[in-house]
Design a protein around this motif. Structure first.
Motif, PDB file in Angstrom:
ATOM      1  N   GLU A  76      23.932  31.548  30.649  1.00 39.17           N
ATOM      2  CA  GLU A  76      24.267  30.593  32.189  1.00 39.17           C
ATOM      3  C   GLU A  76      25.565  31.376  32.610  1.00 39.17           C
ATOM      4  N   GLY A  77      25.894  30.852  33.672  1.00 39.32           N
ATOM      5  CA  GLY A  77      27.360  31.980  34.565  1.00 39.32           C
ATOM      6  C   GLY A  77      28.105  30.958  34.288  1.00 39.32           C
ATOM      7  N   LYS A  78      29.342  32.032  34.682  1.00 38.87           N
ATOM      8  CA  LYS A  78      30.952  30.678  34.621  1.00 38.87           C
ATOM      9  C   LYS A  78      30.671  29.998  35.496  1.00 38.87           C
ATOM     10  N   VAL A  79      30.942  28.737  35.337  1.00 37.82           N
ATOM     11  CA  VAL A  79      31.019  27.665  36.276  1.00 37.82           C
ATOM     12  C   VAL A  79      32.382  26.872  36.202  1.00 37.82           C
ATOM     13  N   VAL A  80      33.638  26.391  35.738  1.00 41.88           N
ATOM     14  CA  VAL A  80      34.690  26.550  35.553  1.00 41.88           C
ATOM     15  C   VAL A  80      35.440  27.969  35.573  1.00 41.88           C
ATOM     16  N   LYS A  81      37.377  27.238  35.242  1.00 42.87           N
ATOM     17  CA  LYS A  81      38.365  27.863  34.967  1.00 42.87           C
ATOM     18  C   LYS A  81      38.310  27.594  33.097  1.00 42.87           C
ATOM     19  N   ASN A  82      38.522  29.339  32.951  1.00 39.88           N
ATOM     20  CA  ASN A  82      38.512  29.542  31.118  1.00 39.88           C
ATOM     21  C   ASN A  82      39.728  28.177  30.721  1.00 39.88           C
ATOM     22  N   ARG A  83      39.768  27.921  29.687  1.00 40.66           N
ATOM     23  CA  ARG A  83      40.130  27.372  29.240  1.00 40.66           C
ATOM     24  C   ARG A  83      41.169  27.755  27.845  1.00 40.66           C
ATOM     25  N   VAL A  84      40.971  29.173  27.924  1.00 42.76           N
ATOM     26  CA  VAL A  84      41.711  29.785  26.802  1.00 42.76           C
ATOM     27  C   VAL A  84      41.322  31.547  28.046  1.00 42.76           C
ATOM     28  N   HIS A  85      42.895  32.039  27.943  1.00 41.49           N
ATOM     29  CA  HIS A  85      42.439  33.573  28.827  1.00 41.49           C
ATOM     30  C   HIS A  85      43.468  34.873  28.212  1.00 41.49           C
ATOM     31  N   LEU A  86      43.314  35.686  28.536  1.00 43.28           N
ATOM     32  CA  LEU A  86      44.036  36.573  28.124  1.00 43.28           C
ATOM     33  C   LEU A  86      45.414  36.907  28.707  1.00 43.28           C
ATOM     34  N   ASP A  87      46.481  37.328  28.277  1.00 33.83           N
ATOM     35  CA  ASP A  87      47.705  38.333  28.890  1.00 33.83           C
ATOM     36  C   ASP A  87      48.098  39.541  28.730  1.00 33.83           C
ATOM     37  N   VAL A  88      47.794  39.798  29.534  1.00 33.13           N
ATOM     38  CA  VAL A  88      47.997  41.467  29.404  1.00 33.13           C
ATOM     39  C   VAL A  88      49.202  41.630  29.639  1.00 33.13           C
ATOM     40  N   ARG A  89      50.327  42.054  29.027  1.00 32.98           N
ATOM     41  CA  ARG A  89      52.042  42.079  28.806  1.00 32.98           C
ATOM     42  C   ARG A  89      51.957  43.406  29.516  1.00 32.98           C
ATOM     43  N   VAL A  90      51.864  44.143  31.075  1.00 31.06           N
ATOM     44  CA  VAL A  90      52.702  45.175  31.255  1.00 31.06           C
ATOM     45  C   VAL A  90      53.838  45.184  31.495  1.00 31.06           C
ATOM     46  N   GLY A  91      54.667  43.314  31.740  1.00 28.82           N
ATOM     47  CA  GLY A  91      56.455  43.607  32.756  1.00 28.82           C
ATOM     48  C   GLY A  91      56.969  43.180  31.233  1.00 28.82           C
ATOM     49  N   THR A  92      56.762  43.349  30.350  1.00 29.02           N
ATOM     50  CA  THR A  92      57.603  42.720  29.138  1.00 29.02           C
ATOM     51  C   THR A  92      58.856  43.615  28.856  1.00 29.02           C
ATOM     52  N   GLY A  93      60.161  42.528  29.101  1.00 28.08           N
ATOM     53  CA  GLY A  93      61.280  42.709  29.475  1.00 28.08           C
ATOM     54  C   GLY A  93      61.768  42.856  31.026  1.00 28.08           C
ATOM     55  N   LEU A  94      61.228  43.102  31.863  1.00 30.84           N
ATOM     56  CA  LEU A  94      60.750  43.232  33.082  1.00 30.84           C
ATOM     57  C   LEU A  94      60.969  42.220  34.273  1.00 30.84           C
ATOM     58  N   VAL A  95      62.284  42.055  34.943  1.00 33.41           N
ATOM     59  CA  VAL A  95      62.382  41.207  35.612  1.00 33.41           C
ATOM     60  C   VAL A  95      62.900  41.171  37.165  1.00 33.41           C
ATOM     61  N   GLY A  96      62.601  40.582  38.574  1.00 26.76           N
ATOM     62  CA  GLY A  96      62.537  40.952  39.853  1.00 26.76           C
ATOM     63  C   GLY A  96      61.987  41.486  40.234  1.00 26.76           C
ATOM     64  N   GLU A  97      62.325  42.023  41.265  1.00 27.29           N
ATOM     65  CA  GLU A  97      61.849  42.935  42.028  1.00 27.29           C
ATOM     66  C   GLU A  97      61.250  44.186  41.294  1.00 27.29           C
ATOM     67  N   GLU A  98      61.714  44.596  40.273  1.00 23.04           N
ATOM     68  CA  GLU A  98      61.361  45.583  38.966  1.00 23.04           C
ATOM     69  C   GLU A  98      59.644  45.750  38.504  1.00 23.04           C
ATOM     70  N   ARG A  99      59.733  43.659  38.130  1.00 19.95           N
ATOM     71  CA  ARG A  99      58.901  44.053  37.371  1.00 19.95           C
ATOM     72  C   ARG A  99      57.730  43.506  38.313  1.00 19.95           C
ATOM     73  N   VAL A 100      57.915  42.690  39.711  1.00 22.69           N
ATOM     74  CA  VAL A 100      56.881  42.974  40.439  1.00 22.69           C
ATOM     75  C   VAL A 100      55.737  43.905  40.562  1.00 22.69           C
ATOM     76  N   ALA A 101      56.893  45.179  40.751  1.00 19.58           N
ATOM     77  CA  ALA A 101      56.194  46.164  41.313  1.00 19.58           C
ATOM     78  C   ALA A 101      55.401  47.028  40.365  1.00 19.58           C
ATOM     79  N   VAL A 102      56.282  47.038  38.619  1.00 27.08           N
ATOM     80  CA  VAL A 102      55.019  46.832  38.315  1.00 27.08           C
ATOM     81  C   VAL A 102      53.360  46.655  37.635  1.00 27.08           C
ATOM     82  N   LEU A 103      53.420  45.249  37.780  1.00 27.47           N
ATOM     83  CA  LEU A 103      52.167  44.424  38.025  1.00 27.47           C
ATOM     84  C   LEU A 103      51.080  44.625  39.093  1.00 27.47           C
ATOM     85  N   GLU A 104      51.883  45.014  40.312  1.00 32.46           N
ATOM     86  CA  GLU A 104      51.880  45.090  41.750  1.00 32.46           C
ATOM     87  C   GLU A 104      50.424  47.119  40.806  1.00 32.46           C
ATOM     88  N   ALA A 105      51.406  47.772  40.394  1.00 28.89           N
ATOM     89  CA  ALA A 105      50.272  48.547  40.207  1.00 28.89           C
ATOM     90  C   ALA A 105      49.578  48.870  39.574  1.00 28.89           C
TER      91      ALA A 105
END
Length: 144
Positions: A76-105
């Motif tokens: 079967e294919g995926k039908v609904v939202k995952n009940r569990v998901h991964l958080d890929v931690r690329v912005g740990t310790g960063l805040v504000g615009e600096e964090r968003v820039a890392v997430l966007e990259a």
């Protein structure tokens, strides 16, 4: 009571090897060597009954610290939202615009691999910004 030492995260999917190789690129994981006596995973796969060929694939953290990821083919294919998901931690310790820039990259890198950007969730009183995404088969994950 015993202590759990390892965790494996299992993905149901249509194309196990394709999804596994995507996550190898996302996380810097590697495909383990094929079983003894086989030069490649394709060589091993050819020894399986037709219904089991390509039915599963795995990858792991080369340092041995992170969990093993296991991918299994399901009809079967995926039908609904995952009940569990991964958080890929690329912005740990960063805040504000600096964090968003890392997430966007990182988002741009993953979109080039076939991921889909869903939306940026901006920081509020309780949470820092994160980016909601989907992998190549539509499984949700977050860049955090």
């Amino acid at each position: 009571m015993t202590s759990i030492k390892q965790v494996q995260i299992t993905f149901d999917c249509a194309e196990p090897e394709r999804v596994a190789r995507f996550w190898c690129e996302v996380l810097g994981y590697v495909v383990p060597p094929p079983p003894e006596g086989f030069a490649t995973w394709d060589d091993y796969d050819r020894t399986l009954p037709p219904e089991r060929r390509g039915a599963s694939f795995a990858c792991g953290d080369p340092s041995g610290v992170g969990p093993r990821l296991y991918f299994q083919r399901v009809p079967e294919g995926k039908v609904v939202k995952n009940r569990v998901h991964l958080d890929v931690r690329v912005g740990t310790g960063l805040v504000g615009e600096e964090r968003v820039a890392v997430l966007e990259a990182e988002c741009a890198r993953l979109v080039a691999l076939g991921a889909v950007r869903v939306r940026l969730l901006l920081a509020d009183d309780e949470n820092e910004s994160c980016l909601w995404m989907e992998d190549i088969e539509g499984n949700e994950f977050c860049l955090d």
